[in-house]
Scaffold this active site. Structure first.
Site, PDB file in Angstrom:
ATOM      1  N   TYR A  65       0.881  -1.182  -0.123  1.00  3.16           N
ATOM      2  CA  TYR A  65       0.000  -0.066  -0.251  1.00  3.16           C
ATOM      3  C   TYR A  65       0.843   1.202  -0.132  1.00  3.16           C
ATOM      4  CZ  TYR A  65      -3.654  -3.340   1.391  1.00  3.16           C
ATOM      5  OH  TYR A  65      -4.227  -4.488   1.539  1.00  3.16           O
ATOM      6  N   HIS A 136       0.630 -12.034   1.427  1.00  2.00           N
ATOM      7  CA  HIS A 136      -0.406 -11.087   0.737  1.00  2.00           C
ATOM      8  C   HIS A 136      -0.872 -11.987  -0.396  1.00  2.00           C
ATOM      9  CE1 HIS A 136      -1.182  -6.815  -0.140  1.00  2.00           C
ATOM     10  NE2 HIS A 136      -2.463  -7.471  -0.433  1.00  2.00           N
ATOM     11  N   SER A 215     -12.412  -5.673   0.885  1.00  3.81           N
ATOM     12  CA  SER A 215     -13.446  -5.072   0.028  1.00  3.81           C
ATOM     13  C   SER A 215     -15.039  -5.421   0.121  1.00  3.81           C
ATOM     14  CB  SER A 215     -13.295  -5.480  -1.406  1.00  3.81           C
ATOM     15  OG  SER A 215     -11.890  -4.927  -1.886  1.00  3.81           O
ATOM     16  N   PRO A 216     -15.581  -5.481   1.546  1.00  2.00           N
ATOM     17  CA  PRO A 216     -16.984  -5.896   1.733  1.00  2.00           C
ATOM     18  C   PRO A 216     -17.950  -5.022   1.149  1.00  2.00           C
ATOM     19  CG  PRO A 216     -16.002  -4.876   3.940  1.00  2.00           C
ATOM     20  CD  PRO A 216     -14.933  -4.996   2.685  1.00  2.00           C
ATOM     21  N   LEU A 217     -17.571  -3.751   0.619  1.00  3.31           N
ATOM     22  CA  LEU A 217     -18.586  -3.017   0.066  1.00  3.31           C
ATOM     23  C   LEU A 217     -18.404  -2.923  -1.527  1.00  3.31           C
ATOM     24  CD1 LEU A 217     -18.650  -0.150   2.597  1.00  3.31           C
ATOM     25  CD2 LEU A 217     -20.176  -2.141   2.409  1.00  3.31           C
ATOM     26  N   GLY A 218     -17.755  -4.079  -2.120  1.00  7.47           N
ATOM     27  CA  GLY A 218     -17.780  -4.043  -3.502  1.00  7.47           C
ATOM     28  C   GLY A 218     -16.801  -3.146  -4.019  1.00  7.47           C
ATOM     29  N   GLY A 220     -16.524   0.112  -3.255  1.00  7.47           N
ATOM     30  CA  GLY A 220     -17.379   1.361  -3.131  1.00  7.47           C
ATOM     31  C   GLY A 220     -18.721   1.025  -4.015  1.00  7.47           C
ATOM     32  N   PHE A 221     -18.823   0.169  -4.690  1.00  8.73           N
ATOM     33  CA  PHE A 221     -20.067  -0.112  -5.498  1.00  8.73           C
ATOM     34  C   PHE A 221     -21.147  -0.109  -4.716  1.00  8.73           C
ATOM     35  CE2 PHE A 221     -22.613  -0.453  -8.954  1.00  8.73           C
ATOM     36  CZ  PHE A 221     -22.029  -0.497 -10.255  1.00  8.73           C
TER      37      PHE A 221
END
Length: 337
Positions: A65, A136, A215-218, A220-221
């Site tokens: 990152y 990773h 990424s549990p919210l896709g 940001g989608f």
């Protein structure tokens, strides 16, 4: 429950059977320095501080990152300095970052490199131990037994507390676990992405390994605040993510609108509905949504209080029976299990 400075509480969950306990929702810090537009350290530090106030105890970073510079780990280390011993810091090794043209596709989990990256991460985070150290990505050129053995040595030396894997399949998980207990597996999982359900989740539950959903919210989608790929600036991963491309974008947007209507009828945000759905899947799952906005962070944390009925959980699956339209990574970067 996690009792915080301002009296807020967040339920706690056990990540597997090795004794790692964290708040039910964590915080991913990747987007604070890469992938979602220009870095904004001030907002990142403010968001991390707010997360701690609300009871978040798990903070996720990685060598990647900061593209090897340590910038993301340094930001996190600075932000938690006043409460470092009260939180779990997770970071990752295993990528070769020497050639930018091979970003995300070059691996290096040689034992000497694991040690080098770990020492760098300790310095960048400003701490004497890493709570959770993940590989990773699986390195096809280094036996996973060597990786597990090296991390086991680091644990024996006191530099690391728990061993984790990211994006590993059942065979790799079992082989690593036979050498040194794997405490946590981190892999993408959401209403949008459910590849882990048939084989990976049963494996980690059998072995007593906790699951962290990134990424549990896709990406940001699932916030509903989305635009077509062409409307994002250069450097934003949504410009190439297949789920934002023409055809897929429209299908996914229609599904999110249906989820948003369901959330509104329940009196919650669509992000909270998506996170509550994940939390309802099992007590051994901890999602780590990423944000650099303290207000959005507070909304995400509040999802832990949202209760879904069995009928509501099923209805969400019906809206997206096979997950999102479009692959989560280009073929060259897709993790191989």
């Amino acid at each position: 429950m996690t009792q915080t400075a301002n009296g807020r509480q967040l339920p706690r969950r056990n990540l597997g059977s090795q004794g790692l306990e964290v708040g039910a929702i964590g915080l991913g810090t990747m987007g604070m320095t890469m992938a979602y537009g220009p870095a904004d350290p001030a907002s990142g530090i403010a968001t991390i501080g707010r997360a701690y106030e609300l009871g978040v105890t798990m903070f996720d970073t990685a060598e990647l990152y900061g593209m090897g510079t340590g910038s993301n780990e340094q930001l996190l280390g600075k932000a938690v300095r006043g409460f470092r011993d009260e939180v779990v810091l997770a970071t990752k090794f295993g990528l070769d970052l020497t050639d930018p043209s091979r970003f995300g596709t070059a691996f290096d989990s040689r034992p000497e490199h694991i040690r080098e990256v770990t020492d760098n991460s300790l310095r960048h985070l400003g701490t004497d131990h890493i709570d959770l150290l993940y590989q990773h990505r699986v390195d096809p050129n280094v036996p996973i037994e060597d990786v597990a053995g090296t991390v086991g040595e680091l644990i024996a030396e006191g530099k690391v507390r728990y061993f984790g894997l990211s994006e590993a399949g059942p065979d790799i998980i079992r082989r690593a676990h036979a050498v040194h207990p794997v405490s946590v597996l981190q892999t993408e999982y959401s209403v949008f992405e459910r590849t882990v359900e048939p084989q990976v989740l049963p494996t980690v539950r059998e072995l007593g390994i906790g699951f962290v959903a990134y990424s549990p919210l896709g990406r940001g989608f699932l916030t509903g605040a989305v635009r077509p790929a062409a409307e994002y600036p250069d450097g934003d991963m949504r410009t190439w993510d297949e789920r934002w491309q023409p055809g897929n974008y429209e299908q996914n947007l229609a599904a999110v609108r249906e989820l948003t209507a369901m959330a509104a009828a329940k009196g919650v945000a669509v992000t909270q509905l998506a996170l509550a759905w994940l939390l309802a899947q099992s007590e051994d799952i901890v999602p780590i949504p990423g944000t650099r906005n303290p207000q959005r962070l507070a909304e995400n944390v509040a999802a832990a209080a949202v209760q879904l009925s069995a009928a509501e959980v099923d209805r969400i699956r019906q809206i997206l029976p096979h997950g999102a339209a479009g692959s989560r990574y280009p073929a060259a970067r897709m993790p191989v299990w």
